[in-house]
Enzyme design. Structure first.
Site, short mmCIF file in Angstrom:
data_model
loop_
_atom_site.label_atom_id
_atom_site.label_comp_id
_atom_site.label_asym_id
_atom_site.label_seq_id
_atom_site.Cartn_x
_atom_site.Cartn_y
_atom_site.Cartn_z
N CYS A 1 0.84 -1.19 0.00
CA CYS A 1 0.00 0.00 0.00
C CYS A 1 0.88 1.25 0.00
O CYS A 1 1.87 1.34 0.71
CB CYS A 1 -0.95 0.11 1.18
SG CYS A 1 -2.08 -1.26 1.31
N ARG B 1 4.11 -0.25 -4.72
CA ARG B 1 3.85 -0.77 -3.37
C ARG B 1 2.57 -1.59 -3.30
O ARG B 1 2.29 -2.24 -2.28
CB ARG B 1 3.76 0.38 -2.37
CG ARG B 1 5.00 1.23 -2.30
CD ARG B 1 4.80 2.38 -1.34
NE ARG B 1 4.68 1.90 0.02
CZ ARG B 1 5.69 1.70 0.84
NH1 ARG B 1 6.91 1.98 0.44
NH2 ARG B 1 5.50 1.26 2.06
N TRP C 1 -2.57 -2.90 -1.65
CA TRP C 1 -2.20 -4.30 -1.75
C TRP C 1 -3.02 -4.98 -0.66
O TRP C 1 -2.79 -4.77 0.53
CB TRP C 1 -0.71 -4.48 -1.50
CG TRP C 1 -0.22 -5.89 -1.71
CD1 TRP C 1 0.21 -6.43 -2.89
CD2 TRP C 1 -0.10 -6.91 -0.72
NE1 TRP C 1 0.57 -7.74 -2.68
CE2 TRP C 1 0.40 -8.06 -1.36
CE3 TRP C 1 -0.37 -6.98 0.64
CZ2 TRP C 1 0.63 -9.24 -0.70
CZ3 TRP C 1 -0.14 -8.16 1.31
CH2 TRP C 1 0.36 -9.29 0.64
N ASN D 1 -1.89 2.17 5.59
CA ASN D 1 -0.97 1.12 5.16
C ASN D 1 -0.56 0.36 6.41
O ASN D 1 0.02 0.95 7.32
CB ASN D 1 0.25 1.76 4.49
CG ASN D 1 1.37 0.76 4.27
OD1 ASN D 1 1.13 -0.44 4.12
ND2 ASN D 1 2.60 1.24 4.26
N GLY D 2 -0.88 -0.92 6.47
CA GLY D 2 -0.52 -1.71 7.65
C GLY D 2 -1.65 -2.66 8.00
O GLY D 2 -2.52 -2.93 7.17
N GLU E 1 18.15 -17.28 -6.93
CA GLU E 1 17.71 -15.95 -7.35
C GLU E 1 17.19 -15.97 -8.79
O GLU E 1 16.18 -15.34 -9.11
CB GLU E 1 18.89 -14.96 -7.19
CG GLU E 1 18.65 -13.55 -7.70
CD GLU E 1 17.47 -12.83 -7.06
OE1 GLU E 1 16.91 -13.31 -6.07
OE2 GLU E 1 17.08 -11.77 -7.59
N LYS F 1 13.43 -14.88 -9.90
CA LYS F 1 13.14 -13.85 -10.91
C LYS F 1 12.14 -14.37 -11.92
O LYS F 1 11.18 -13.70 -12.27
CB LYS F 1 14.41 -13.43 -11.67
CG LYS F 1 15.38 -12.53 -10.97
CD LYS F 1 14.90 -11.13 -10.70
CE LYS F 1 14.13 -11.00 -9.44
NZ LYS F 1 14.74 -10.93 -8.17
N GLU G 1 8.50 -14.95 -10.34
CA GLU G 1 7.70 -13.80 -9.92
C GLU G 1 7.20 -12.95 -11.09
O GLU G 1 6.16 -12.32 -10.97
CB GLU G 1 8.39 -12.96 -8.85
CG GLU G 1 9.63 -12.24 -9.25
CD GLU G 1 10.27 -11.49 -8.07
OE1 GLU G 1 9.59 -11.16 -7.10
OE2 GLU G 1 11.48 -11.21 -8.16
N HIS H 1 19.28 -36.21 -5.88
CA HIS H 1 18.54 -36.65 -4.69
C HIS H 1 17.04 -36.38 -4.81
O HIS H 1 16.33 -36.37 -3.80
CB HIS H 1 19.12 -35.95 -3.44
CG HIS H 1 20.55 -36.31 -3.20
ND1 HIS H 1 20.94 -37.53 -2.73
CD2 HIS H 1 21.70 -35.62 -3.44
CE1 HIS H 1 22.27 -37.57 -2.65
NE2 HIS H 1 22.74 -36.42 -3.08
N LYS I 1 6.27 -4.23 -3.73
CA LYS I 1 7.71 -4.00 -3.59
C LYS I 1 8.16 -3.99 -2.14
O LYS I 1 9.24 -4.46 -1.82
CB LYS I 1 8.03 -2.65 -4.24
CG LYS I 1 9.49 -2.30 -4.29
CD LYS I 1 10.16 -3.05 -5.39
CE LYS I 1 11.66 -2.82 -5.41
NZ LYS I 1 12.34 -3.91 -6.12
C1 AGP Z 1 12.50 -9.66 -5.13
O1 AGP Z 1 12.47 -9.72 -6.51
C2 AGP Z 1 11.25 -9.74 -4.44
N1 AGP Z 1 10.20 -9.06 -5.04
C3 AGP Z 1 11.24 -9.92 -2.94
O2 AGP Z 1 11.63 -11.23 -2.75
C4 AGP Z 1 12.10 -9.01 -2.05
O3 AGP Z 1 13.46 -9.24 -2.28
C5 AGP Z 1 11.74 -9.26 -0.59
O4 AGP Z 1 10.40 -8.94 -0.38
C6 AGP Z 1 12.62 -8.51 0.38
O5 AGP Z 1 12.48 -7.13 0.27
P1 AGP Z 1 13.50 -6.14 0.93
O6 AGP Z 1 14.82 -6.37 0.31
O7 AGP Z 1 12.96 -4.78 0.60
O8 AGP Z 1 13.53 -6.40 2.40
#
Ligand code: AGP
Length: 615
Positions: A2, A27, A76, A102-103, A488, A492, A495, A511, A610
């Site tokens: 949010c 956000r 969100w 927001n929260g 990672e 990517k 997501e 395994h 984000k």
């Molecule tokens: C990364 O591509 C993500 N969208 C997500 O995993 C992100 O890295 C995670 O939410 C942590 O966020 P931060 O680094 O702002 O703490």
């Protein structure tokens, strides 16, 4: 999670709020809304709709958007599905007050029950509507003004909030408060701005105040700003200057922020290293460690806490620090660590890694470790965010604003900071040889140029990524420093393209995951001529024997892997521990192009936000 924005001043509020929402859309983007007090018609207008900010823009066409005071929100969803009714702002019962939030209000159910008993009715399924109704109830039952009611009401709230509130009969008054969710106040000439971060404010003023937890900002047109605690004790505001510039918030000719941010990495790495490593590469300085050398010399253990991509960077940090600082390192998911009753010693160093600096679980992990007496070091990107303010010391990544929800340049900047930290801690502890120190530092200086060279492969990667849009699953394999990179790469892809992807240590494949391999399965292997190269080549053979499709990231000129893989991407050679920095580029580009070809919204992928400010 949010985004909230507010304005009071002598300009029309609507365009300022709308632009602010666009900036904060990363956000959350399932619904958006705006509330304005129209001084002329004495109305408090609330407009809100499911969808993105662009949908809101369309929705308000031909509506009364007058007013020089207003609040706006991009959501969100937590409580209540994304729809028009659950979108913010929320009215109070009388429709005299509008609030954005927001929260999460944790005790909303108890409060709602109490209000229902008193005859209040609710339109939405949100915790936020309960808060605004509760504030009005406190105001009316105490026969008091809104500012006093907010103070009284918030003293009974359990949970996290950044809120902004306006009132129909009071067009000269804006009130905001925060607890565990970020809120910035911008101070202009006879005008004030509110926002979840500084991006909506920067083009109007560079003077900001980052509100602290349990602070309330009361803004009156005539008297200006007053900050108090919830108990109504006046606070002295600490005004800071923003160093952000506007071009960092635009796409700059790229079709997506994500692509722009991928291409920015050579620059962001230089910014990250600037002033920290000399041109000869024989002296690395990090003031955050330098000022606390004794702590790093005596520490018995390092605990790294992070989430998502930052956790992957932290895992690379573990490999680096164990190898060159000879100290045990554990990497924790903040969300598990904070609830696990972990053993934390006063001579532990806890490193919290977070791009946003606002991730609720990482912030809670920091507070927990602090309460056990550990020394907390932050690695964050957003200057002035909650985590860097809660730590004892730290280093910013200086990657500039990262708008794409999928983290790219923040990741490589985090790994760069962890590499610099390794060199400094290794020297402080006397565990890194002069030869390794020079080798790594001097090679690190060459990484931006090697990234630049790797970015030239963009068109090639774009072309062959089209082949893989059919895939339902992907496997990513790597060993040593490249194992966290495999994780990672998989994150990517999943997501932004919504293709299921798993990262594995290459040797673990036999395994279990090997059972998944058939002619349909693309397997991305980071098969660099460093570390356990021969063993990784054997893993490729095992995949090929089962007809899997191998996409190998290889060292320039490696004819062996070229011959055994179906597709390959050649990257320049570098030190083993620095490979993840260069090899990140093809993985990011691969995920990006697959997602674009599939027609996905790469900058704002579904269900994500984000900055994850809820647990
Ligand atoms: C990364 O591509 C993500 N969208 C997500 O995993 C992100 O890295 C995670 O939410 C942590 O966020 P931060 O680094 O702002 O703490």
């Amino acid at each position: 999670m949010c985004g909230i924005v507010g304005y009071i001043g002598n300009k029309d509020a609507f365009p300022i709020l709308l632009k602010g929402l666009h900036r904060l859309e990363y956000r959350g983007y399932d619904s958006a809304g705006i509330a304005l007090v129209s001084e002329e018609r004495k109305n408090l207008n609330v407009y809100k709709t499911r969808g993105k900010v662009a949908d809101l823009e369309h929705f308000v066409e031909s509506k009364d958007i007058s007013g020089t005071i207003g609040i706006a929100h991009t959501r969100w969803a937590t409580h209540g599905e994304p729809n028009d009714i659950n979108a913010h702002p929320h009215y109070s019962q009388s429709e005299n007050i509008a609030l954005i939030h927001n929260g999460i209000i944790e005790n909303y159910a108890v409060l709602k029950e109490e209000l229902l008993r008193k005859g209040y009715t609710f339109q939405s399924a949100t915790d936020t509507e309960v808060l605004v109704q509760f504030i009005e109830y406190v105001k009316d039952s105490n026969h008091t003004d809104l500012a006093t009611a907010v103070h009284l009401a918030l003293s009974q709230i359990v949970g996290a909030y950044a809120i902004a509130i306006i009132e129909k009969n009071n067009p000269d008054f804006l009130i905001a408060a925060r607890k565990s969710s970020p809120l910035v106040v911008g101070i202009g000439e006879d005008e004030f701005f509110l926002a979840s971060d500084a991006t909506p404010i920067v083009e109007y003023t560079n003077k900001v105040i980052y509100l602290d937890d349990e602070e309330i900002a009361v803004i009156r047109r005539e008297e200006g700003l007053k900050i108090t605690s919830i108990e109504n004790v006046e606070k002295t505001p600490h005004i800071q200057e923003l160093s952000m510039n506007l071009s960092q918030l635009e796409k700059g000719g790229y079709p997506h922020f994500m692509l722009k941010e991928i291409f920015e990495q050579p620059r962001t790495l230089l910014d990250c290293m600037s002033g920290r490593i000399n041109v000869e590469g024989n002296n690395v300085v990090l003031s955050g460690i330098f000022d606390n050398q004794e702590k790093f010399r005596k520490a018995k253990r390092i605990v790294i806490c992070a989430c998502g991509t930052s956790w992957h960077a932290g895992t690379i940090g573990m490999y680096l620090m164990e190898e060159y600082c000879r100290i045990p390192v554990v990497v924790e998911y903040s969300s598990e660590f904070r609830y696990r009753k972990p053993v934390i010693y006063p001579d532990d160093i806890v490193i919290a890694i977070s791009q946003s600096g606002e991730t609720a679980d990482t912030l809670a992990a920091v507070e927990l470790a602090k309460s056990h007496g550990a020394f907390i070091y932050g690695i964050c990107n957003v200057v002035g965010a909650s985590i860097p303010r809660a730590t004892h010391s730290g280093s910013y990544t200086h990657a500039g604003p990262e708008i794409g929800v999928a983290s790219t340049k923040a990741f490589t900047a985090q790994v760069t900071v962890l590499t610099l930290m390794t060199l400094v801690i290794g020297k402080v502890r006397g565990t890194i040889s002069e030869e390794n120190y020079l080798k790594i530092a001097q090679e690190l200086l060459k990484v931006p140029a090697k990234m630049e060279q790797t970015l030239q492969l963009n068109e090639q990667i774009k072309e062959f990524s089209k082949i893989f849009t059919y895939a339902k699953n992907f496997i990513y394999l790597g060993r040593g420093y490249n194992y966290p990179l495999a994780l990672e790469g998989a994150l990517k892809l999943k997501e932004i393209s919504y293709i299921h992807a798993e990262g594995y240590p290459a040797a673990e494949m036999k395994h279990g995951p090997i059972a998944l391999i058939d002619a349909e399965m693309p397997v991305v292997v980071i098969a660099i001529k460093r570390g356990m190269y021969e063993k990784v080549v054997s893993n490729i053979q095992e995949i090929k024997a089962r007809k899997g499709k191998v996409i190998a990231i290889i060292t320039e000129g490696d004819e062996i892997v070229k011959q055994v893989s179906d597709y390959y991407i050649e990257i320049p050679d570098t030190e083993e521990c620095l490979v993840p920095l260069v090899a990140s580029i093809p993985l990011q580009l691969l995920a990006y192009h697959i997602a674009v070809t599939k027609g996905q919204d790469v900058d704002q992928p579904r269900n994500l936000a984000k900055s994850v400010t809820v647990e």
